[in-house]
Write an enzyme that holds these catalytic residues in place. Structure first.
Site, PDB file in Angstrom:
ATOM      1  N   GLY A  20       0.821  -1.207   0.000  1.00 40.38           N
ATOM      2  CA  GLY A  20       0.000   0.000   0.000  1.00 40.38           C
ATOM      3  C   GLY A  20       0.853   1.254   0.000  1.00 40.38           C
ATOM      4  O   GLY A  20       2.056   1.225   0.260  1.00 40.38           O
ATOM      5  N   CYS A  21       0.207   2.378  -0.283  1.00 39.79           N
ATOM      6  CA  CYS A  21       0.924   3.644  -0.449  1.00 39.79           C
ATOM      7  C   CYS A  21       1.518   4.144   0.866  1.00 39.79           C
ATOM      8  O   CYS A  21       2.676   4.541   0.929  1.00 39.79           O
ATOM      9  CB  CYS A  21       0.012   4.690  -1.072  1.00 39.79           C
ATOM     10  SG  CYS A  21      -1.614   4.830  -0.308  1.00 39.79           S
ATOM     11  N   TYR A  22       0.706   4.143   1.922  1.00 42.25           N
ATOM     12  CA  TYR A  22       1.227   4.565   3.219  1.00 42.25           C
ATOM     13  C   TYR A  22       2.373   3.665   3.661  1.00 42.25           C
ATOM     14  O   TYR A  22       3.356   4.113   4.252  1.00 42.25           O
ATOM     15  CB  TYR A  22       0.131   4.476   4.285  1.00 42.25           C
ATOM     16  CG  TYR A  22      -0.861   5.603   4.332  1.00 42.25           C
ATOM     17  CD1 TYR A  22      -0.452   6.906   4.606  1.00 42.25           C
ATOM     18  CD2 TYR A  22      -2.219   5.370   4.166  1.00 42.25           C
ATOM     19  CE1 TYR A  22      -1.389   7.947   4.702  1.00 42.25           C
ATOM     20  CE2 TYR A  22      -3.154   6.396   4.261  1.00 42.25           C
ATOM     21  CZ  TYR A  22      -2.734   7.679   4.527  1.00 42.25           C
ATOM     22  OH  TYR A  22      -3.652   8.694   4.635  1.00 42.25           O
TER      23      TYR A  22
END
Lengths: 323, 323, 323, 323
Positions: free
Chosen positions: A128-130
């Site tokens: 995921g991005c985070y």
């Protein structure tokens, strides 16, 4: 492996899927043969995404996945990849959703930490991005035992595209513009993913508190990470260590400059800096990236390049579209 | 004290000064008799600030401060109040700058903590915007010893008006829009002000690390504060405690809802929530306010109301302009 | 008529309805007794709109309209007012939708043009936001026959709240931020409303082409109107004429300054300027207003004040929240 | 001509110059050997523009222009190119400023209209951003005499980067965000440039009124052009004509879809549509482009490609970075 790898993008009507199409349009070795999109089936891609009209004048969203594709990117809502993987006939599968991130039959597509595993895989689950922002910021310090694996705070802000393309009250312009807020307090799904990626890389349990926030921006993640030091390293020491650690990485920029999300827009790079507060002891690491590129589609293509034996940077850029 | 208090606003060409003018325009007891602004001396206020054109059709920026004003708001760049205070002939002085915040001859204008002192003062130094957001969020927990006074992290985002009205590369639209970044790492001037306000209120030394960030918004501060608990209070306990503590305060809203800066736009309210993470132990308190109102001009008027013996809420609103 | 007029707001869960609530919160003569909202029935107003939490701590969206309200604001989607008007038991009805704008049993609530009719009415249909901006800009010139009633172009930009609070693909942050576009080409529903209001006021047929655009802003309408002159009036002549014409109007500001929507945020004012191009002959009139205030809720309250015999400006402000 | 063309960018510290650097970073045939920037002389390019840090790790702003460069892009404030051109020792000069746009010793760099002249030139003056948007929208209709060359209105909105990188009150975030306004009424410098480019292309005098506006966006121009028809062509006729006219152009997209600036972000494309209003007769043409790419740096590179005998599209993309 040569130009002409046939590519399918499932979930091409979502932001991450459309971003895979955008990147593939400039990639010399990937040729999009299929754009999946149930809700928009039958509609031209250009009708939903006019920015792709000239790159894909004839591409139409299709409900059925053709057999025999060389490579499939899965950019579906979480939960759907798991349902269709068994029937998927494709040489390489790169999944952008959460479904297989904890599945051992998939390599974990955080390239800077798990490059060797990805290079020999045919199934990759992109983080995921985070998670990408936070893990790349903290992994070297934790691995080198320069920071404690507990008591960590990750305070991060994301642009709105991270919330997906489905219209919702919370992602309307009038809800977001001129506003800042937090969400997913205490139990955001990225927390265990950060902990597990770090734990696996570092080799001992890492525990952290992650607070995601929403900023009035299209793209970008800025993660500000707070860690307790184990020793007496100064800001200068830590900057030197991080720069040295990431020196050979094409998509990681370490600098004394404070990262600014806008500088990464459209690029696959992560910008990093680090500080040690002599007064309170805290180490602060700050990272910035484009959530749809290094945080999703770009990282997926980076993984695909590795799997296909292409130059890792093919079709990707380190240059943001600024201002 | 009656309607007809004559008011001067020094630094009226800055954002905070203009906001004092805006609030005074709707205040039944304050009558603006002077708008100071050296650089714009001779120009109508309406030329620089057309939003004030109908409220002050004849007001002109003047270089000289008339004698005998009942009340003067100082909205000058930091450092200037100190230079002119000796020559200032005014019954009441409310300073919005940092000059007298650590000066014992001024009451410290954080109303919810120091109301009694303000009410009997004629000189008030209004706290900074970040300080108001962070201190109101944490003071009750620290005073009640529900949280440790050390190891605190304050991670806060501000809209751009907090950086003032002087054109700078870093506050241009093209630098800020679609961007997030941090600044003032480790040594922002608000850090000692937060610590000193809390230390004075709590009665024992409070130490914290404060990281300010810039968000692409005109107004608003969102402060996310992380504290270590002293005991076992749950989220429910802490929400109950905070709600009870601030129950009588007209400008503090405690709720389980996560604060959103946009809801406070133009209002003098602070919105607060609190959580206890059962997994990592951290207490999180989040506060939102409008940096130009509760963080500057509104709080200044709130102080003025107290000093003048007016109803504390006169001319102020709790209702944000949303969306 | 005195304070204590009981008010119902139907469609209070939409942006215009919520804005009526916001204005009523600061209005000394209107007391909100009912907030209608079918979809949100049973939910506190503060849950959907936390900016109203302190003003209306106990107000709950209700599906049923109580009988005997003194005044009802209808802020419903177009088409619904017409369905429920027959059963509505209320002394005064102010409708913000299009349903009765061409109905002779309703006064047309564009105060500056039809004040006398509104003052004696009990049923008022408030004009649309674009219509208010364009008609106030052009009516004096057309009435005075300084401009031709044909060949007119109205090119206008609106903030996103004009599109309503229902989540749609086109009003998401990611669709709107950093973007400009046109919509409703040739046949926007406001075109005939502009023409009919002008025709009625001017007394001869007015024909125009109106092109609405969407700008990345929450609020605001900027209308740039192009007209052919009938005579040789210069910019100076036209500015003088317009200023003189609107001199007594509390909510119209005529100036040589070019209007800026932001200066009107939260205020009930329209800002106007005019130019005559000596080269091409065109007259340009530019107007700016807040679409939710002078373009909807504020104008509705202005009408209500007239109907109730209150001071026309009660509860309304000319001062924008800037910046 | 081969890879290895040595390139200098004068005014590289401005937005257009930095954009030339960004595009050159991905261009296989251009090699940046010099970045000029007097004010920043001696500073690394990466310090001012971190988005270029990885592309140009060692590039430093230099005050002196080296002799013998193959190609120089002039991205200087208007007026400076004229001063230094006499001393400039470079094989090819592409000027992005206004200095030589009316000079016959320079080809006029609007490729779609003057491709043949550019291809044989060594001096090219690239048109302004508004001009490119408006002229490409209207030229075919005027050339084909489908629209009258008089009575034209061009109403256009620009993002803020069009105003340059120098900090000014009017381009601060707090001045622009949430705001719309007009500027340069009647006498914007682009008006005569539009008229002269059209007049030259069409072969008879073209007269128009141009009104530029500022929108709260980083990039993008949306031009809405109003023309009187000469005949009875319908929307369908006009769409067909325009699509056919631009069919072979790599950077012009004609569609029934209404152009949206955001779809062109970072791309060199212009998106166009056209309508005929059967009621009022007006023809409306709407165009969208990225002011820093097709409106400046991209068009400059497109010209350079032509002059150098490279494929015209080299280093340029038609794919916007959306959303």
């Amino acid at each position: 492996v040569t130009a002409g790898v046939s590519v399918g993008v499932l979930g091409a009507s979502g932001y991450a899927g459309a971003e895979v199409l955008r990147i593939c349009a400039g990639h010399p070795g990937l040729e999009v043969a299929h754009a999946g999109g149930d809700k928009n089936a039958g509609a031209p891609v250009s009708a939903l995404y006019p920015h792709l009209a000239q790159a894909y004048p004839d591409l139409v969203f299709e409900p059925e996945i053709p057999a025999g594709l060389d490579l499939v990117f899965l950019a579906l809502p979480h939960g759907l990849s798991g349902q269709l993987i068994a029937d998927l006939d494709a040489g390489v599968v790169i999944d952008l959703a959460a479904d297989f991130r904890h599945d051992e039959s998939f390599a974990y597509g955080l390239v800077e930490l798990f490059r060797d595993e990805i290079a020999v895989a045919t199934r990759v689950a992109v983080p995921g991005c985070y998670v990408t922002a936070a893990v790349l910021a903290m992994a070297p310090l934790l691995k080198e035992e320069l920071a404690e694996p507990e008591g960590i705070v990750v305070d991060a802000y994301s642009g709105v595209t991270g919330a997906g393309s489905e219209p919702k009250a919370g992602t309307m312009f009038a809800s977001v513009a001129e506003s800042m807020t937090a969400y997913g307090l205490l139990d955001h799904r990225h927390t265990p993913e950060m902990e597990s990626a770090l734990t696996r890389h570092v080799g001992r349990p890492v525990e952290l508190l992650f607070t995601p926030h929403l900023a009035p921006a299209n793209r970008g993640i800025l993660a500000t990470c707070y860690l307790r030091p184990t020793g007496g390293e100064s800001t200068e020491d830590l900057l030197g260590f991080m720069a040295s650690h990431y020196k050979a990485e094409p998509f990681v920029e370490v600098s004394e400059r404070i990262p600014v999300t806008k500088n990464t827009l459209g690029s696959n790079s992560v910008h990093l800096t680090v500080r040690r507060d002599p007064r309170t002891g805290w180490i602060i690491v700050i990272s910035a990236l484009d959530n749809l590129v290094k945080g999703a589609a770009g990282q997926a293509v980076q993984c695909a390049n590795l799997v296909l034996g292409l130059e890792e940077t093919t079709g990707l850029t380190t240059t943001g579209v600024y201002p």
